[in-house]
Structure formats: C-alpha cells, structure tokens
Scaffold this motif. Structure first.
Motif, PDB file in Angstrom:
ATOM      1  N   VAL A 168     -17.524 -71.503 -48.531  1.00 18.73           N
ATOM      2  CA  VAL A 168     -17.911 -71.293 -49.915  1.00 18.73           C
ATOM      3  C   VAL A 168     -18.036 -72.661 -50.572  1.00 18.73           C
ATOM      4  N   ALA A 169     -18.977 -72.782 -51.480  1.00 14.94           N
ATOM      5  CA  ALA A 169     -19.201 -74.051 -52.167  1.00 14.94           C
ATOM      6  C   ALA A 169     -19.705 -73.766 -53.570  1.00 14.94           C
ATOM      7  N   GLY A 170     -19.551 -74.751 -54.432  1.00 15.37           N
ATOM      8  CA  GLY A 170     -19.964 -74.560 -55.816  1.00 15.37           C
ATOM      9  C   GLY A 170     -18.915 -73.843 -56.635  1.00 15.37           C
ATOM     10  N   VAL A 171     -17.654 -74.072 -56.312  1.00 13.38           N
ATOM     11  CA  VAL A 171     -16.550 -73.527 -57.094  1.00 13.38           C
ATOM     12  C   VAL A 171     -15.809 -74.684 -57.751  1.00 13.38           C
ATOM     13  N   GLY A 172     -15.003 -74.371 -58.760  1.00 12.71           N
ATOM     14  CA  GLY A 172     -14.204 -75.386 -59.425  1.00 12.71           C
ATOM     15  C   GLY A 172     -12.787 -75.404 -58.891  1.00 12.71           C
ATOM     16  N   PRO A 173     -12.019 -76.426 -59.218  1.00 11.66           N
ATOM     17  CA  PRO A 173     -10.637 -76.489 -58.741  1.00 11.66           C
ATOM     18  C   PRO A 173      -9.792 -75.325 -59.243  1.00 11.66           C
ATOM     19  N   GLU A 174     -10.111 -74.824 -60.435  1.00 15.94           N
ATOM     20  CA  GLU A 174      -9.362 -73.680 -60.945  1.00 15.94           C
ATOM     21  C   GLU A 174      -9.657 -72.426 -60.115  1.00 15.94           C
ATOM     22  N   ASP A 175     -10.866 -72.332 -59.570  1.00 14.56           N
ATOM     23  CA  ASP A 175     -11.200 -71.210 -58.694  1.00 14.56           C
ATOM     24  C   ASP A 175     -10.432 -71.309 -57.379  1.00 14.56           C
ATOM     25  N   GLY A 251     -14.609 -83.326 -41.899  1.00 13.78           N
ATOM     26  CA  GLY A 251     -15.660 -84.275 -42.220  1.00 13.78           C
ATOM     27  C   GLY A 251     -16.963 -83.510 -42.271  1.00 13.78           C
ATOM     28  N   GLY A 252     -17.634 -83.484 -43.420  1.00 12.38           N
ATOM     29  CA  GLY A 252     -18.916 -82.821 -43.545  1.00 12.38           C
ATOM     30  C   GLY A 252     -18.828 -81.344 -43.866  1.00 12.38           C
ATOM     31  N   ASN A 253     -19.983 -80.722 -43.976  1.00 12.80           N
ATOM     32  CA  ASN A 253     -20.213 -79.336 -44.383  1.00 12.80           C
ATOM     33  C   ASN A 253     -20.048 -79.207 -45.891  1.00 12.80           C
ATOM     34  N   VAL A 254     -18.831 -79.049 -46.422  1.00 15.73           N
ATOM     35  CA  VAL A 254     -18.648 -79.149 -47.868  1.00 15.73           C
ATOM     36  C   VAL A 254     -17.401 -79.972 -48.159  1.00 15.73           C
ATOM     37  N   GLU A 255     -17.420 -80.649 -49.290  1.00 16.32           N
ATOM     38  CA  GLU A 255     -16.211 -81.339 -49.733  1.00 16.32           C
ATOM     39  C   GLU A 255     -15.143 -80.305 -50.085  1.00 16.32           C
ATOM     40  N   GLU A 256     -13.888 -80.750 -50.109  1.00 17.60           N
ATOM     41  CA  GLU A 256     -12.781 -79.821 -50.295  1.00 17.60           C
ATOM     42  C   GLU A 256     -11.827 -80.316 -51.378  1.00 17.60           C
ATOM     43  N   PHE A 257     -11.588 -79.455 -52.362  1.00 16.00           N
ATOM     44  CA  PHE A 257     -10.585 -79.778 -53.363  1.00 16.00           C
ATOM     45  C   PHE A 257      -9.192 -79.790 -52.744  1.00 16.00           C
ATOM     46  N   VAL A 258      -8.374 -80.724 -53.208  1.00 20.23           N
ATOM     47  CA  VAL A 258      -6.957 -80.728 -52.872  1.00 20.23           C
ATOM     48  C   VAL A 258      -6.166 -80.408 -54.141  1.00 20.23           C
ATOM     49  N   ALA A 259      -4.852 -80.446 -54.041  1.00 12.70           N
ATOM     50  CA  ALA A 259      -4.017 -80.024 -55.164  1.00 12.70           C
ATOM     51  C   ALA A 259      -3.894 -81.079 -56.258  1.00 12.70           C
ATOM     52  N   THR A 278     -17.459 -89.621 -66.951  1.00 15.39           N
ATOM     53  CA  THR A 278     -18.077 -88.332 -67.252  1.00 15.39           C
ATOM     54  C   THR A 278     -17.054 -87.263 -67.607  1.00 15.39           C
ATOM     55  N   MET A 279     -15.937 -87.230 -66.862  1.00 10.18           N
ATOM     56  CA  MET A 279     -15.016 -86.100 -66.975  1.00 10.18           C
ATOM     57  C   MET A 279     -13.624 -86.452 -67.454  1.00 10.18           C
ATOM     58  N   GLY A 280     -13.298 -87.723 -67.484  1.00 15.39           N
ATOM     59  CA  GLY A 280     -11.925 -88.081 -67.808  1.00 15.39           C
ATOM     60  C   GLY A 280     -11.044 -87.817 -66.604  1.00 15.39           C
ATOM     61  N   GLU A 281     -10.227 -86.776 -66.663  1.00 17.19           N
ATOM     62  CA  GLU A 281      -9.411 -86.402 -65.507  1.00 17.19           C
ATOM     63  C   GLU A 281     -10.241 -85.530 -64.565  1.00 17.19           C
ATOM     64  N   TYR A 282     -10.065 -85.715 -63.275  1.00 22.78           N
ATOM     65  CA  TYR A 282     -10.788 -84.880 -62.321  1.00 22.78           C
ATOM     66  C   TYR A 282      -9.927 -84.637 -61.089  1.00 22.78           C
ATOM     67  N   ARG A 283     -10.197 -83.542 -60.407  1.00 20.23           N
ATOM     68  CA  ARG A 283      -9.480 -83.176 -59.183  1.00 20.23           C
ATOM     69  C   ARG A 283     -10.092 -83.921 -58.000  1.00 20.23           C
ATOM     70  N   ILE A 284      -9.237 -84.417 -57.151  1.00 21.76           N
ATOM     71  CA  ILE A 284      -9.700 -85.106 -55.944  1.00 21.76           C
ATOM     72  C   ILE A 284     -10.352 -84.108 -54.988  1.00 21.76           C
TER      73      ILE A 284
END
Length: 325
Positions: A168-175, A251-259, A278-284
């Motif tokens: 899955v891709a195109g989700v936010g860290p809150e998702d 490595g590759g396919n989609v990037e992955e949010f961490v905590a 652009t965002m100020g604080e952002y999730r890695i």
C-alpha cells in the motif's frame, strides 16, 4: 537544498522513462507455464532470485488475482532481529564520498548530514514484518473499521484488486499508526511501527551494510527508478535485495514510515531542508521507492514524505514480542 532549488534537480523529476515491455512482461510461453502452477509454486517463484524479473512479476500478478499464500492480514510473517548495542548513522568523514557517489541524481550534502554522527543505540530484540503492508491488508483494515480516506494511489478511491499483493502506498503516518493500533486490538498482539533505529538495524545488520543486500548499489536488487519498472511490484519480487534478517523490500518499492518524527541525532546538526521548510515537523520515511533513485535505498538514509506524487509512502509492522504461530 531549499524549496526554491528543487525544480531543476533530477531528484524531483516526476516523469520517468517508459518501462521496457520486454523487461517487465513475461513471454506468452512463460505465461502459459506459470498459469499452470499452484499458489505455493507461484509464491516461491516471486521470491526466487534466479528467476527472470518478468516471470517474478507475472507470478505475483497471478497471485494478486487468485490469492497470495504469503499474506495473512491477521498473522503477518516476521523476521527475528536480535537486540544489542548497535551503531546507527554515518560518520561525518563519510559524508563527502556519499554525496559524490550520488550527486548525479541530485543528492546534496545537507541530506546526508542528517545521518550524522554515527552513534550507538541499545535495542532489545524484536520482530519485523517480512513484507510491507499490502493493498489487500489495508483494504481489510478499511472494511473492518469503516475508516474514511483512501490511499492516494487508489485511483478514485477504488481498491486495486489486481495489485492486492503490492505494498500500500499514498498513506499518511497517522494512517500507518491507526493500522498498527487496529491490528493490535484485533489480534491482541502488540503490533506497532518500527522505530527508526530498529528499521535501520533490520536493514543493514551487524556488518553495517550500505544497502540491505551489501555495500554496492545493484539496480537488480531493488525496485527503484534504475530498475526501470516505474510502478509498485508484488512484495518480495526483488529477492536479491533481501535484508540480512530476511525482510524483503527494505530497499525500493515504496518508502516506509517509521515511528519517529525527524530530529537530529545526538550531537548532529538540525537540517532545515525543504521538508522542514514545507512541513515543519515530519515523520521519517526509510527505504526508497520505485519513483526515486537508488540513493534512498541506503540503509542510513533519512527521508520524509514531501507532498506530491513522487512520495508514495507505505509502512511495515514490528513487534517486541514473538508473534503467536
């Protein structure tokens, strides 16, 4: 690099070259042979590094439509990662060589400065998911919870049934956080996102690999722009890129949010680049994607989801307790 400078950088070019059909589509005889295989054989073929890429993709495509035995929403397959005192990050004296190696795709020094300095972290043993969460698993989550909002990569919000075993891709860290919390409640097991240090350790192992597969970039090992596919692929379809603990697609396919949200490493610089601008604080986010170049598959690379189509970010799960078999 500041926001005003990104337009001319190859790193932010949206359109890639057209994929070569011969590289990604199995021949008619091969397709007929694959159609006769059962699910277990197809699943093994997807993750067989000796098989041609086109056949791995075709096998994964069949499983997307018929059911992929590697994927169980309520029982994610995991890899054990031993704990200990591990080194995280990059020594400052290695920044220059890293920038030079990737300047042809627009990498600038400040992005790599975020990885400094190398420092030690004490980690307890944990388990990390073998694959990133897939479209099919995310659909189960949406159906069970009634949660509003769809991944931005689902055209008109429709579930991509032909890509059920793609990440899955195109989700936010809150998702991503909500999915982990849902699965934890649904199963009674403490699923969560990996911390940034856990993710890096799982990707590079005790030998401190530059990439999950070794110390040299290999376009055959990861679904990045260099691979020429230019879209997501079934999880595990680049088996040469498997991490030292057995996880695919780190490595590759989609990037992955961490905590973790971005913060400087102890003693390191705070880099106020275009993400902060652009965002100020952002999730890695970690690991690189089909839409980006191979520099983002470096195990130490710290990144984030800049708004726009170049950043189709997903996630994978982790847990500090052995999952029940």
């Amino acid at each position: 690099m500041k926001l005003a400078d990104v337009a001319d950088s190859p790193h932010f070019r949206e359109h890639a070259a057209l994929a070569r059909t011969a590289d990604v589509r199995a021949s008619a005889p091969a397709a007929r042979r694959l159609a006769a295989l059962g699910p277990a054989a197809l699943a093994a073929l997807v993750e067989d590094p000796a098989a041609p890429l086109a056949e791995r993709l075709a096998a994964g495509g069949i499983l997307a439509l018929t059911g992929d035995p590697r994927i169980d929403t309520l029982r994610p397959a995991v890899c054990a990662v031993p704990g200990g005192t591990v080194e995280i990050g990059l020594a400052p004296e290695r920044v220059g060589a890293t920038v030079e190696a990737w300047e042809h795709v627009g990498v600038v020094r400040s992005w790599i400065d975020k990885e400094t300095p190398a420092h030690t972290v004490r980690l307890a043993g944990f388990w990390i998911a073998r694959h990133p969460v897939t479209n099919g698993e995310y659909r189960d989550f949406l159906e069970d919870t009634g949660r509003e909002g769809r991944p931005s990569t689902w055209y008109l919000g429709a579930y991509p049934y032909d890509r059920g075993n793609h990440p899955v891709a195109g989700v936010g860290p809150e998702d991503a956080d909500a999915y982990a919390a849902w699965l934890a409640e649904r199963t009674g097991h403490p699923w969560r996102l990996p911390t940034e240090a856990e993710w890096e350790h799982a990707a590079k192992g005790t030998d401190g690999r530059e990439f999950p597969w070794g110390d040299t970039f290999d376009a055959r090992a990861a679904n990045t722009r260099e691979a020429g596919v230019h879209t997501t692929t079934p999880v595990g379809a680049f088996p040469a890129g498997r991490s030292p603990y057995g996880a695919y697609d780190m490595g590759g396919n989609v990037e992955e949010f961490v905590a973790d949200a971005y913060a400087p490493y102890p003693g390191g610089p705070r880099v106020a680049d275009h993400l902060v601008e652009t965002m100020g604080e952002y999730r890695i986010a970690r690991g690189g994607s089909f839409s980006r170049f191979g520099d983002l598959t470096r195990t130490r690379r710290r990144h984030g989801a800049f708004p726009g189509p170049l950043y189709p970010v997903g996630f994978r799960l982790a847990t500090g307790e052995r999952p029940r078999s």
